[in-house]
Design an enzyme around this catalytic site. Structure first.
Site, short mmCIF file in Angstrom:
data_model
loop_
_atom_site.label_atom_id
_atom_site.label_comp_id
_atom_site.label_asym_id
_atom_site.label_seq_id
_atom_site.Cartn_x
_atom_site.Cartn_y
_atom_site.Cartn_z
N THR A 58 60.90 81.51 10.63
CA THR A 58 61.66 80.51 11.39
C THR A 58 63.01 80.24 10.70
O THR A 58 64.07 80.28 11.33
CB THR A 58 60.85 79.20 11.52
OG1 THR A 58 59.59 79.51 12.10
CG2 THR A 58 61.57 78.19 12.39
N LYS A 86 64.47 61.28 -4.63
CA LYS A 86 65.00 60.08 -5.30
C LYS A 86 64.81 58.86 -4.41
O LYS A 86 65.35 57.80 -4.66
CB LYS A 86 66.49 60.25 -5.59
CG LYS A 86 66.81 61.37 -6.57
CD LYS A 86 68.29 61.33 -6.90
CE LYS A 86 68.72 62.57 -7.67
NZ LYS A 86 70.18 62.69 -7.70
N ARG A 107 62.92 71.42 9.38
CA ARG A 107 61.45 71.45 9.36
C ARG A 107 61.00 70.44 8.31
O ARG A 107 61.56 70.36 7.23
CB ARG A 107 60.94 72.84 8.99
CG ARG A 107 59.45 72.87 8.72
CD ARG A 107 58.90 74.26 8.52
NE ARG A 107 58.82 74.98 9.78
CZ ARG A 107 58.23 76.18 9.90
NH1 ARG A 107 57.67 76.75 8.85
NH2 ARG A 107 58.19 76.79 11.07
N HIS A 135 56.76 72.55 17.73
CA HIS A 135 57.59 73.66 17.23
C HIS A 135 58.24 74.30 18.48
O HIS A 135 57.87 75.37 18.92
CB HIS A 135 56.66 74.65 16.51
CG HIS A 135 57.35 75.66 15.66
ND1 HIS A 135 58.71 75.91 15.72
CD2 HIS A 135 56.86 76.50 14.71
CE1 HIS A 135 59.00 76.85 14.84
NE2 HIS A 135 57.91 77.22 14.22
C1 NCD Z 1 53.93 78.66 12.39
C2 NCD Z 1 54.30 77.26 11.93
O1 NCD Z 1 55.00 77.09 10.93
O2 NCD Z 1 53.86 76.35 12.61
N1 NCD Z 1 54.73 79.65 11.82
C3 NCD Z 1 55.94 79.94 12.40
O3 NCD Z 1 56.83 79.11 12.44
N2 NCD Z 1 56.07 81.14 12.98
C4 NCD Z 1 52.48 78.96 12.34
C5 NCD Z 1 51.74 78.85 11.05
O4 NCD Z 1 52.30 78.50 10.00
O5 NCD Z 1 50.54 79.13 11.08
#
Ligand code: NCD
Length: 338
Positions: A58, A86, A107, A135
């Site tokens: 990602t 901090k 994220r 996501h």
């Molecule tokens: C996923 C996530 O981070 O939610 N990965 C991703 O972004 N392709 C799935 C996972 O971590 O299992």
């Protein structure tokens, strides 16, 4: 929706025509993503790529997507070296960092955190995954992949059947994908998970309310019958209180060549958001399927770049300008994209 300057936080923001718009722009990104043409439409623009949870594809694909449009990427990847340790609030971090970039991808391990951050941000924010919640860019690339795979078999998203397998309680990819599929018609969902890791009730109820058919089961082999697509997921061990608790479920549901041949239609598309957990005790998607023509996992990852380029182009309002002054790449390239 008006994409210009918009935050992308949840798939619930989209109408079907918005999804189709993203797909149309993603299609037009092919020559740039596939290293045939170069565009500098985002020359001078800066992406703040902030990942406060582990990520490979990602983070890198958002970064590459921005680079492929000619922009610069600034990475913040370690919560330990940022001011958040901090005691800085999300509000302050957002106010500060949005002065340094034109768009931010974030994220974060907490559900709702990216939305809170976006409210304080002075630039558009894209949710790269907020805890077990959502996501959205992954759901778009998953649906884009499903569409392409089904198109090649003369099938459609409306009326399709999909099995989602694994940790449906904590998996944000399946939460977002199923809610995005709301926008389509008469989909047959088979949700295969251990009893304790079922899809949240709220999502299941909303699917049935939207006219889709939902079957929930913990019997993988019977659930695999009769699906156009199987979407496997990893046990999300980072969302359990202990690794030991997660290990109870690891390896419970697996797909390999033998199980596929025994239970699936020969046309069934195999998907996984990745990373797949390839440790012996897990192995939810076996490497013996690596050469299978219906294994779409690496087409998913390639498509991720197209979708993320499309999101940047729409949000920064350059979708119509990518071809202006484009030029052929000047280096040797092998054809490596389908
Ligand atoms: C996923 C996530 O981070 O939610 N990965 C991703 O972004 N392709 C799935 C996972 O971590 O299992």
């Amino acid at each position: 929706m008006d994409f210009r300057g918009a935050h992308i936080i949840s798939v619930k923001q989209f109408e079907r025509e918005d999804v189709e718009k993203v797909f149309e722009v993603a299609d037009s990104m092919g020559p740039f993503a596939h290293r045939e043409l170069i565009t500098k439409v985002l020359e001078g623009a800066i992406l703040g790529n902030m990942f406060f949870e582990p990520s490979t594809r990602t983070r890198v694909s958002f970064g590459c997507a921005f680079n492929l449009l000619g922009g610069h990427v600034r990475e913040t990847t370690d919560i330990e070296t940022s001011s958040i340790v901090k005691g800085e609030s999300l509000y302050d971090t957002a106010r500060v960092l949005s002065g340094y970039s034109d768009v931010i991808v974030m994220r974060h391990p907490q559900a709702g955190s990216v939305e809170e951050f976006s409210k304080a941000s002075r630039v558009p924010v894209i949710n790269g995954g907020d805890g077990a919640n959502e996501h959205p860019s992954q759901a778009l690339l998953d649906l884009y992949t499903i569409k392409k795979e089904l198109d090649s078999k003369s099938l459609q998203i409306d009326g399709m059947s999909i099995a989602m397998v694994g940790d449906l309680k904590h998996g944000r990819t399946v939460h977002s994908l199923s809610q995005l599929l709301h926008l389509y018609k008469s989909i047959k969902f088979t949700l295969i998970s251990p009893e304790e890791l079922k899809m949240p009730r709220k999502i299941v109820d909303s699917l049935t309310k939207a006219g889709h058919t939902v079957t929930e089961t913990d019997d993988m082999e019977s659930g695999l019958n009769d699906n156009d697509t199987i979407y496997l997921t990893r046990i999300q061990e980072e969302r359990f209180s202990t690794k030991l608790e997660a290990s109870i479920y690891r390896g419970r549901f697996r797909l390999n060549q033998a199980i596929y041949t025994r239970n699936c239609q020969p046309n069934t598309v195999i998907m996984h958001p990745l990373p797949r957990d390839s440790r012996e005790e897990a192995n939810e998607l076996d490497h013996d399927l690596n050469q299978h023509p219906n294994l779409a996992i690496f087409r998913q990852t390639d498509n991720g770049v197209l979708i993320r380029m499309a999101l940047f182009a729409l949000i920064l309002n350059v979708a119509e300008k990518v071809n202006d002054n484009s030029m052929a790449v000047g280096w040797y390239t092998e054809k490596r994209f389908n």
